[in-house]
Structure formats: structure tokens, C-alpha cells
Motif scaffolding. Structure first.
Motif, short mmCIF file in Angstrom:
data_model
loop_
_atom_site.label_atom_id
_atom_site.label_comp_id
_atom_site.label_asym_id
_atom_site.label_seq_id
_atom_site.Cartn_x
_atom_site.Cartn_y
_atom_site.Cartn_z
N GLU A 34 23.48 -16.43 8.58
CA GLU A 34 24.96 -16.21 8.77
C GLU A 34 25.54 -15.20 10.02
O GLU A 34 26.45 -15.51 11.23
N LEU A 62 31.45 -27.11 12.59
CA LEU A 62 31.71 -26.46 11.91
C LEU A 62 33.24 -26.46 12.07
O LEU A 62 33.79 -26.01 13.03
N GLU A 66 34.64 -21.26 9.11
CA GLU A 66 32.89 -20.94 9.06
C GLU A 66 33.05 -20.27 9.99
O GLU A 66 32.47 -19.22 9.75
#
Length: 82
Positions: A34, A62, A66
Motif C-alpha cells: 500500500e 479506488l 483509499e
């Protein structure tokens, strides 16, 4: 019977430890991935001039939440681009 119980407890402890190590490894891997995604998002926004919304659309939808979270991970001290 006592020896059997001791062996079961030893096995229980060993398996519990193995599970905790594997889950910690998983969590570290996810965080690293991430962070790297956040670095790429930073480049999409910074170098290519996309808005966060546009970047999210280009990345399969997304959410803004996020994107924000991953970009923040990329900006944390001690992280370097890879």
C-alpha cells in the motif's frame, strides 16, 4: 496422561506462535504494498497532474478514502521510493 497434556500444550503454543508470526508478516507485506501504491498515486497526481478522483478512476475505481490513506502512507517519514 500428564505427558500427553504437556505435549498438547507445547503444540498449542507452537502453533499459536506460528500463526501470530504469519499474520504479522502478512500485515507488513500489505502495508509495504500500500505504501508503494501510494508512491505511484503521488506520481500520478504530482507528475502527471491527475486529480485524486481521476487517479482513482484510472486505478479501477479506488475510493477517495483509499487514495488518501495510501498517499499518506507514502509520505510517512522513513519511507523511500522503490
Amino acid at each position: 496422561m500428564k505427558a500427553e497434556q504437556v505435549e498438547r500444550e507445547r503444540l498449542r503454543d507452537k502453533l499459536a506462535e506460528e500463526i501470530m508470526v504469519l499474520l504479522a508478516t502478512r500485515d507488513a507485506t500489505i502495508t509495504d504494498c500500500e505504501r508503494k501504491a501510494g508512491q505511484a498515486l503521488e506520481r500520478l497526481v504530482g507528475e502527471l497532474g491527475l486529480s485524486a478522483t481521476e487517479a482513482g478512476q484510472w486505478c479501477g475505481g479506488l475510493s477517495a478514502r483509499e487514495i488518501s490513506r495510501m498517499r499518506q502512507l507514502a509520505r510517512e517519514p522513513g519511507t523511500t521510493e522503490s
